[in-house]
Design an enzyme around this catalytic site. Structure first.
Site, PDB file in Angstrom:
ATOM      1  N   ASP A   1      -6.642 -14.902  -8.048  1.00  0.00           N
ATOM      2  CA  ASP A   1      -6.995 -13.487  -8.002  1.00  0.00           C
ATOM      3  C   ASP A   1      -7.695 -13.139  -9.313  1.00  0.00           C
ATOM      4  O   ASP A   1      -7.667 -13.924 -10.262  1.00  0.00           O
ATOM      5  CB  ASP A   1      -5.724 -12.633  -7.837  1.00  0.00           C
ATOM      6  CG  ASP A   1      -6.030 -11.142  -7.820  1.00  0.00           C
ATOM      7  OD1 ASP A   1      -7.037 -10.750  -7.197  1.00  0.00           O
ATOM      8  OD2 ASP A   1      -5.289 -10.361  -8.436  1.00  0.00           O
ATOM      9  N   SER A   2      -8.269 -11.956  -9.356  1.00  0.00           N
ATOM     10  CA  SER A   2      -8.909 -11.499 -10.590  1.00  0.00           C
ATOM     11  C   SER A   2      -7.879 -11.230 -11.683  1.00  0.00           C
ATOM     12  O   SER A   2      -8.241 -11.114 -12.845  1.00  0.00           O
ATOM     13  CB  SER A   2      -9.687 -10.216 -10.300  1.00  0.00           C
ATOM     14  OG  SER A   2      -8.833  -9.261  -9.698  1.00  0.00           O
TER      15      SER A   2
ATOM     16  N   CYS B   1      -7.695 -12.239  -3.761  1.00  0.00           N
ATOM     17  CA  CYS B   1      -8.446 -11.063  -4.185  1.00  0.00           C
ATOM     18  C   CYS B   1      -9.323 -10.543  -3.042  1.00  0.00           C
ATOM     19  O   CYS B   1     -10.153 -11.280  -2.503  1.00  0.00           O
ATOM     20  CB  CYS B   1      -9.316 -11.451  -5.379  1.00  0.00           C
ATOM     21  SG  CYS B   1     -10.294 -10.112  -6.031  1.00  0.00           S
TER      22      CYS B   1
ATOM     23  N   GLU C   1      -1.296  -1.067 -12.170  1.00  0.00           N
ATOM     24  CA  GLU C   1      -1.111  -1.859 -13.397  1.00  0.00           C
ATOM     25  C   GLU C   1      -0.216  -1.107 -14.381  1.00  0.00           C
ATOM     26  O   GLU C   1       0.567  -1.703 -15.101  1.00  0.00           O
ATOM     27  CB  GLU C   1      -2.471  -2.128 -14.069  1.00  0.00           C
ATOM     28  CG  GLU C   1      -3.420  -2.954 -13.233  1.00  0.00           C
ATOM     29  CD  GLU C   1      -3.402  -4.430 -13.590  1.00  0.00           C
ATOM     30  OE1 GLU C   1      -2.895  -4.779 -14.655  1.00  0.00           O
ATOM     31  OE2 GLU C   1      -3.907  -5.230 -12.769  1.00  0.00           O
TER      32      GLU C   1
ATOM     33  N   CYS D   1      -6.861  -4.133  -0.879  1.00  0.00           N
ATOM     34  CA  CYS D   1      -6.876  -4.490  -2.307  1.00  0.00           C
ATOM     35  C   CYS D   1      -5.485  -5.000  -2.673  1.00  0.00           C
ATOM     36  O   CYS D   1      -4.477  -4.453  -2.198  1.00  0.00           O
ATOM     37  CB  CYS D   1      -7.238  -3.259  -3.142  1.00  0.00           C
ATOM     38  SG  CYS D   1      -7.097  -3.539  -4.929  1.00  0.00           S
TER      39      CYS D   1
ATOM     40  N   HIS E   1      -3.668  -4.597  -5.157  1.00  0.00           N
ATOM     41  CA  HIS E   1      -2.770  -3.686  -5.866  1.00  0.00           C
ATOM     42  C   HIS E   1      -2.181  -2.579  -4.984  1.00  0.00           C
ATOM     43  O   HIS E   1      -1.179  -1.985  -5.334  1.00  0.00           O
ATOM     44  CB  HIS E   1      -3.527  -3.016  -7.018  1.00  0.00           C
ATOM     45  CG  HIS E   1      -3.861  -3.929  -8.146  1.00  0.00           C
ATOM     46  ND1 HIS E   1      -4.589  -5.079  -7.989  1.00  0.00           N
ATOM     47  CD2 HIS E   1      -3.551  -3.864  -9.467  1.00  0.00           C
ATOM     48  CE1 HIS E   1      -4.726  -5.676  -9.165  1.00  0.00           C
ATOM     49  NE2 HIS E   1      -4.105  -4.958 -10.070  1.00  0.00           N
TER      50      HIS E   1
HETATM   51  N1  DGL Z   1      -7.870  -8.109  -6.997  1.00  0.00           N
HETATM   52  C1  DGL Z   1      -8.791  -7.023  -6.766  1.00  0.00           C
HETATM   53  C2  DGL Z   1      -8.911  -6.813  -5.246  1.00  0.00           C
HETATM   54  O1  DGL Z   1      -8.032  -7.142  -4.490  1.00  0.00           O
HETATM   55  C3  DGL Z   1      -8.360  -5.743  -7.454  1.00  0.00           C
HETATM   56  C4  DGL Z   1      -8.528  -5.786  -8.962  1.00  0.00           C
HETATM   57  C5  DGL Z   1      -9.968  -5.999  -9.398  1.00  0.00           C
HETATM   58  O2  DGL Z   1     -10.792  -5.082  -9.270  1.00  0.00           O
HETATM   59  O3  DGL Z   1     -10.259  -7.094  -9.871  1.00  0.00           O
HETATM   60  O4  DGL Z   1      -9.912  -6.321  -4.801  1.00  0.00           O
END
Ligand code: DGL
Length: 268
Positions: free
Chosen positions: A13-14, A76, A155, A187, A189
């Protein structure tokens, strides 16, 4: 001889948001070992261009391949939306993402045929969810809404306070007006904000969490490819990050729902 079945499942993931996907995987496939890579040094991806996100995704995948894995899960949504078809075409190993499982679940859940998708700016701008949903059912009416501030709220751990409620109302009021019965949390989060999202959307609207649907898809691929780990020790998780930011453990454990164990910083 190396038995592919005993290898780990690679997840990237990011940042740490993908641990919501790991949580779903650990619940569904408790015997599997998971290798997680979070690109915290370069998060967020959701505000970046598709070319940049693809470049990062390729590097993340290469790193995971060096860790003895049998399958890659792109946790992600942004990478799943803008780069997954390219990654799949380039890679011999099975690569799966969170987008299609979420779209499939939404199309099964809706009764009215009116579905909304929320995600990062890059995810919504790509139109990938809309495309996937319409490919499953061309009669669906879809409303897409970018909710970038939800990432910061999650976050920060502001999941159930007045700020979270205010932001949710601002983003979701047009969605409520459109009148959907199903909302895709597109997403990593957003599942953490289910409480306030549901409050604003109202009781009649079902929230689709792509993490759970993704875990179901991973189980299917492992079965089909005869890649399920043989019975034996319980699985575990190894976490690698490109940066270990302030408050990382606290936030990561909230996403994962359990202790993170050892975290190794790579690169830089
Ligand atoms: N992991 C990203 C997503 O699911 C969210 C956080 C980001 O913008 O990197 O889209």
């Amino acid at each position: 001889m190396d038995d592919n079945r005993q290898r780990g499942i690679g997840v990237f993931d990011s940042g740490i948001g993908g641990l919501t996907v790991v949580r779903a995987l650990m619940e569904r496939l408790p015997e599997e070992n998971i290798v997680y890579f979070g690109d915290s040094a370069r998060v967020p991806y959701g505000t970046k261009s598709p070319e940049t996100v693809l470049g990062f995704a390729r590097e993340n995948l290469e790193f995971l391949k060096s860790r003895n894995i049998k399958l890659v899960v792109v946790a992600c949504n942004t990478v799943s939306a803008v780069a997954l078809p390219i990654l799949k075409a380039e890679e011999k190993m099975p690569v799966t993402g969170v987008l299609l499982p979420g779209a499939l679940a939404a199309s099964k859940t809706t009764k009215s045929g009116k579905v909304a998708v929320i995600g990062t700016t890059a995810t919504i701008h790509s139109g990938a969810y809309e495309k996937a949903l319409l490919a499953i059912n061309p009669d669906l009416e879809i409303f897409s809404q970018a909710c970038p501030l939800f990432v910061s709220l999650a976050e920060e751990g502001w999941l159930d306070n007045e700020v979270a409620r205010l932001v949710a109302r601002e983003y979701l009021e047009p969605v409520v007006k459109f009148g959907v019965d199903t909302l895709v949390l597109g997403c990593t989060h957003y599942p953490l904000l289910k409480g306030v999202i549901s409050e604003v959307m109202g009781e009649g609207v079902k929230l689709v969490d792509s993490a759970n649907e993704c875990a179901i898809e991973v189980e299917k691929i492992l079965e089909e490819k005869n890649l399920r780990k043989l019975a034996g020790d319980a699985g575990g998780i190894k976490v690698f990050m490109s940066d270990v930011p302030y408050k990382f453990r606290e936030i990561g454990e909230r996403f994962l729902g359990r202790s993170l164990g050892e975290v190794t910083k790579i690169r830089g």
